[in-house]
Design a protein around this motif. Structure first.
Motif, PDB file in Angstrom:
ATOM      1  N   VAL A   1      20.899  71.140  23.866  1.00  0.00           N
ATOM      2  CA  VAL A   1      20.321  72.302  23.180  1.00  0.00           C
ATOM      3  C   VAL A   1      21.164  72.647  21.947  1.00  0.00           C
ATOM      4  O   VAL A   1      20.632  72.908  20.859  1.00  0.00           O
ATOM      5  CB  VAL A   1      20.238  73.513  24.134  1.00  0.00           C
ATOM      6  N   ALA A   2      22.491  72.639  22.116  1.00  0.00           N
ATOM      7  CA  ALA A   2      23.383  72.938  20.994  1.00  0.00           C
ATOM      8  C   ALA A   2      23.226  71.923  19.863  1.00  0.00           C
ATOM      9  O   ALA A   2      23.175  72.293  18.681  1.00  0.00           O
ATOM     10  CB  ALA A   2      24.831  72.976  21.475  1.00  0.00           C
ATOM     11  N   LEU A   3      23.124  70.647  20.220  1.00  0.00           N
ATOM     12  CA  LEU A   3      22.971  69.611  19.202  1.00  0.00           C
ATOM     13  C   LEU A   3      21.608  69.685  18.526  1.00  0.00           C
ATOM     14  O   LEU A   3      21.489  69.421  17.328  1.00  0.00           O
ATOM     15  CB  LEU A   3      23.167  68.230  19.834  1.00  0.00           C
ATOM     16  N   PHE A   4      20.570  70.030  19.289  1.00  0.00           N
ATOM     17  CA  PHE A   4      19.238  70.148  18.710  1.00  0.00           C
ATOM     18  C   PHE A   4      19.199  71.247  17.643  1.00  0.00           C
ATOM     19  O   PHE A   4      18.453  71.143  16.672  1.00  0.00           O
ATOM     20  CB  PHE A   4      18.201  70.448  19.795  1.00  0.00           C
ATOM     21  N   LEU A   5      19.988  72.306  17.833  1.00  0.00           N
ATOM     22  CA  LEU A   5      19.997  73.427  16.894  1.00  0.00           C
ATOM     23  C   LEU A   5      21.043  73.270  15.801  1.00  0.00           C
ATOM     24  O   LEU A   5      21.005  73.984  14.798  1.00  0.00           O
ATOM     25  CB  LEU A   5      20.257  74.735  17.643  1.00  0.00           C
ATOM     26  N   ALA A   6      21.985  72.357  16.004  1.00  0.00           N
ATOM     27  CA  ALA A   6      23.103  72.227  15.071  1.00  0.00           C
ATOM     28  C   ALA A   6      22.641  71.660  13.731  1.00  0.00           C
ATOM     29  O   ALA A   6      21.907  70.672  13.681  1.00  0.00           O
ATOM     30  CB  ALA A   6      24.183  71.335  15.671  1.00  0.00           C
ATOM     31  N   PRO A   7      23.077  72.267  12.625  1.00  0.00           N
ATOM     32  CA  PRO A   7      22.696  71.776  11.285  1.00  0.00           C
ATOM     33  C   PRO A   7      23.589  70.630  10.818  1.00  0.00           C
ATOM     34  O   PRO A   7      24.217  70.681   9.769  1.00  0.00           O
ATOM     35  CB  PRO A   7      22.888  73.028  10.418  1.00  0.00           C
ATOM     36  N   ILE A   8      23.685  69.596  11.650  1.00  0.00           N
ATOM     37  CA  ILE A   8      24.475  68.416  11.340  1.00  0.00           C
ATOM     38  C   ILE A   8      23.621  67.186  11.577  1.00  0.00           C
ATOM     39  O   ILE A   8      22.593  67.253  12.259  1.00  0.00           O
ATOM     40  CB  ILE A   8      25.752  68.334  12.204  1.00  0.00           C
ATOM     41  N   VAL A   9      24.043  66.070  11.002  1.00  0.00           N
ATOM     42  CA  VAL A   9      23.310  64.819  11.207  1.00  0.00           C
ATOM     43  C   VAL A   9      23.557  64.341  12.633  1.00  0.00           C
ATOM     44  O   VAL A   9      24.703  64.140  13.054  1.00  0.00           O
ATOM     45  CB  VAL A   9      23.763  63.754  10.189  1.00  0.00           C
ATOM     46  N   LEU A  10      22.470  64.168  13.371  1.00  0.00           N
ATOM     47  CA  LEU A  10      22.557  63.770  14.780  1.00  0.00           C
ATOM     48  C   LEU A  10      22.119  62.320  14.925  1.00  0.00           C
ATOM     49  O   LEU A  10      21.002  61.957  14.540  1.00  0.00           O
ATOM     50  CB  LEU A  10      21.664  64.680  15.640  1.00  0.00           C
ATOM     51  N   ASP A  11      23.009  61.506  15.475  1.00  0.00           N
ATOM     52  CA  ASP A  11      22.659  60.116  15.735  1.00  0.00           C
ATOM     53  C   ASP A  11      21.622  60.074  16.858  1.00  0.00           C
ATOM     54  O   ASP A  11      21.825  60.680  17.916  1.00  0.00           O
ATOM     55  CB  ASP A  11      23.898  59.333  16.162  1.00  0.00           C
ATOM     56  N   PRO A  12      20.484  59.401  16.656  1.00  0.00           N
ATOM     57  CA  PRO A  12      19.432  59.384  17.682  1.00  0.00           C
ATOM     58  C   PRO A  12      19.854  58.745  18.995  1.00  0.00           C
ATOM     59  O   PRO A  12      19.210  58.966  20.025  1.00  0.00           O
ATOM     60  CB  PRO A  12      18.300  58.585  17.015  1.00  0.00           C
ATOM     61  N   THR A  13      20.944  57.966  18.998  1.00  0.00           N
ATOM     62  CA  THR A  13      21.397  57.351  20.244  1.00  0.00           C
ATOM     63  C   THR A  13      22.086  58.355  21.159  1.00  0.00           C
ATOM     64  O   THR A  13      22.372  58.023  22.312  1.00  0.00           O
ATOM     65  CB  THR A  13      22.365  56.192  19.935  1.00  0.00           C
ATOM     66  N   VAL A  14      22.331  59.561  20.665  1.00  0.00           N
ATOM     67  CA  VAL A  14      22.917  60.599  21.522  1.00  0.00           C
ATOM     68  C   VAL A  14      21.965  60.940  22.668  1.00  0.00           C
ATOM     69  O   VAL A  14      22.398  61.172  23.807  1.00  0.00           O
ATOM     70  CB  VAL A  14      23.228  61.862  20.688  1.00  0.00           C
ATOM     71  N   ILE A  15      20.676  60.954  22.395  1.00  0.00           N
ATOM     72  CA  ILE A  15      19.688  61.333  23.411  1.00  0.00           C
ATOM     73  C   ILE A  15      19.658  60.342  24.568  1.00  0.00           C
ATOM     74  O   ILE A  15      19.750  60.749  25.734  1.00  0.00           O
ATOM     75  CB  ILE A  15      18.300  61.517  22.780  1.00  0.00           C
ATOM     76  N   PRO A  16      19.527  59.023  24.327  1.00  0.00           N
ATOM     77  CA  PRO A  16      19.564  58.105  25.480  1.00  0.00           C
ATOM     78  C   PRO A  16      20.900  58.133  26.209  1.00  0.00           C
ATOM     79  O   PRO A  16      20.949  57.935  27.421  1.00  0.00           O
ATOM     80  CB  PRO A  16      19.296  56.726  24.859  1.00  0.00           C
ATOM     81  N   GLY A  17      21.987  58.395  25.482  1.00  0.00           N
ATOM     82  CA  GLY A  17      23.279  58.524  26.147  1.00  0.00           C
ATOM     83  C   GLY A  17      23.292  59.698  27.111  1.00  0.00           C
ATOM     84  O   GLY A  17      23.773  59.588  28.251  1.00  0.00           O
ATOM     85  N   ALA A  18      22.735  60.830  26.665  1.00  0.00           N
ATOM     86  CA  ALA A  18      22.647  62.008  27.536  1.00  0.00           C
ATOM     87  C   ALA A  18      21.729  61.748  28.714  1.00  0.00           C
ATOM     88  O   ALA A  18      21.981  62.204  29.838  1.00  0.00           O
ATOM     89  CB  ALA A  18      22.151  63.206  26.730  1.00  0.00           C
ATOM     90  N   ILE A  19      20.656  61.004  28.481  1.00  0.00           N
ATOM     91  CA  ILE A  19      19.718  60.671  29.562  1.00  0.00           C
ATOM     92  C   ILE A  19      20.407  59.834  30.630  1.00  0.00           C
ATOM     93  O   ILE A  19      20.263  60.082  31.840  1.00  0.00           O
ATOM     94  CB  ILE A  19      18.492  59.927  28.989  1.00  0.00           C
ATOM     95  N   MET A  20      21.179  58.836  30.206  1.00  0.00           N
ATOM     96  CA  MET A  20      21.864  57.976  31.176  1.00  0.00           C
ATOM     97  C   MET A  20      22.884  58.760  31.993  1.00  0.00           C
ATOM     98  O   MET A  20      22.985  58.578  33.211  1.00  0.00           O
ATOM     99  CB  MET A  20      22.528  56.802  30.441  1.00  0.00           C
ATOM    100  N   ILE A  21      23.635  59.630  31.326  1.00  0.00           N
ATOM    101  CA  ILE A  21      24.612  60.450  32.055  1.00  0.00           C
ATOM    102  C   ILE A  21      23.906  61.336  33.072  1.00  0.00           C
ATOM    103  O   ILE A  21      24.346  61.461  34.226  1.00  0.00           O
ATOM    104  CB  ILE A  21      25.427  61.302  31.069  1.00  0.00           C
ATOM    105  N   THR A  22      22.800  61.949  32.669  1.00  0.00           N
ATOM    106  CA  THR A  22      22.048  62.826  33.567  1.00  0.00           C
ATOM    107  C   THR A  22      21.542  62.069  34.788  1.00  0.00           C
ATOM    108  O   THR A  22      21.619  62.575  35.924  1.00  0.00           O
ATOM    109  CB  THR A  22      20.865  63.462  32.818  1.00  0.00           C
ATOM    110  N   CYS A  23      21.023  60.865  34.578  1.00  0.00           N
ATOM    111  CA  CYS A  23      20.484  60.085  35.698  1.00  0.00           C
ATOM    112  C   CYS A  23      21.589  59.661  36.672  1.00  0.00           C
ATOM    113  O   CYS A  23      21.405  59.717  37.889  1.00  0.00           O
ATOM    114  CB  CYS A  23      19.741  58.860  35.157  1.00  0.00           C
ATOM    115  N   VAL A  24      22.728  59.232  36.134  1.00  0.00           N
ATOM    116  CA  VAL A  24      23.849  58.854  37.002  1.00  0.00           C
ATOM    117  C   VAL A  24      24.314  60.058  37.817  1.00  0.00           C
ATOM    118  O   VAL A  24      24.547  59.968  39.032  1.00  0.00           O
ATOM    119  CB  VAL A  24      25.009  58.282  36.163  1.00  0.00           C
TER     120      VAL A  24
END
Length: 209
Positions: A173-196
């Motif tokens: 949520v913080a990254l989605f709102l942050a006014p910085i360039v977000l690498d799209p690979t952050v999302i699958p990384g977060a997904i993998m951590i969540t699933c584990v």
């Protein structure tokens, strides 16, 4: 769960203030352009085009076509006709209204930016289910096996995995709102951590419920 919930509210409030008041008006636009280039590089031009088309449709439907943006703009900033009718005060507050208009546009750009990230998350959501379902199944199976023998179900791992999941969500949520360039690979990384962590959460439930 109350503590993480309030943290998320504080994150949303602080980032909203930063975006709408402190950042230069064209900052978010530059971030959107740089992130679009990175998205096309990571996932390809077709995926990048789909993400922005989806976000643009949501943006137009909710903000432009609904008349919300026009209503806010007209409420805060006088039109040229209104300025003309204000005899002797046409220039009064011109710098203020310029700043307000800049803030309104900055908020609109930030809203579009959030929508692009949400559209990107949707593109990854099928993979989330593909990973989550086996992880939960494996965790539940492990938990059932532990109920039939003397294997140890760790309350520490159970609590820790749940905490990690909560803070991964807050981080996204913080990254989605942050006014910085977000690498799209952050999302699958977060997904993998969540699933584990979900697998560990279910695998270490107490044997008696």
């Amino acid at each position: 769960m109350k503590h993480p919930f309030w943290i998320m509210l504080w994150v949303i409030a602080v980032e909203s203030i930063v975006v709408t008041i402190l950042l230069p008006g064209n900052w978010t636009q530059r971030v959107i352009e740089q992130e679009s280039e990175l998205l096309a590089l990571r996932l390809g031009p077709e995926e990048s085009r789909w993400v922005h088309d989806k976000a643009r449709n949501w943006y137009n439907h909710s903000l432009i076509d609904s008349g919300f943006y026009t209503a806010v703009h007209n409420h805060l900033i006088p039109t040229e006709q209104q300025k003309t009718r204000s005899t002797g005060m046409q220039k009064m507050g011109s710098s203020w209204f310029t700043w307000v208009e800049n803030r309104v546009q900055s908020a609109a750009n930030a809203y579009y930016h959030v929508l692009t990230r949400f559209a990107l998350f949707i593109t990854w959501s099928p993979y989330f289910l593909i990973l989550l379902i086996p992880a939960v199944f494996d965790g539940v199976t492990t938990w059932r096996i532990k109920r039939t023998n003397f294997a140890y179900a760790s309350p520490l791992l159970h609590r820790l995995s749940g905490t990690v999941i909560v803070y991964v969500v807050i981080g996204l949520v913080a990254l989605f709102l942050a006014p910085i360039v977000l690498d799209p690979t952050v999302i699958p990384g977060a997904i993998m951590i969540t699933c584990v962590m979900a697998g560990l959460l279910f695998g270490n439930m107490q044997k008696r419920i």
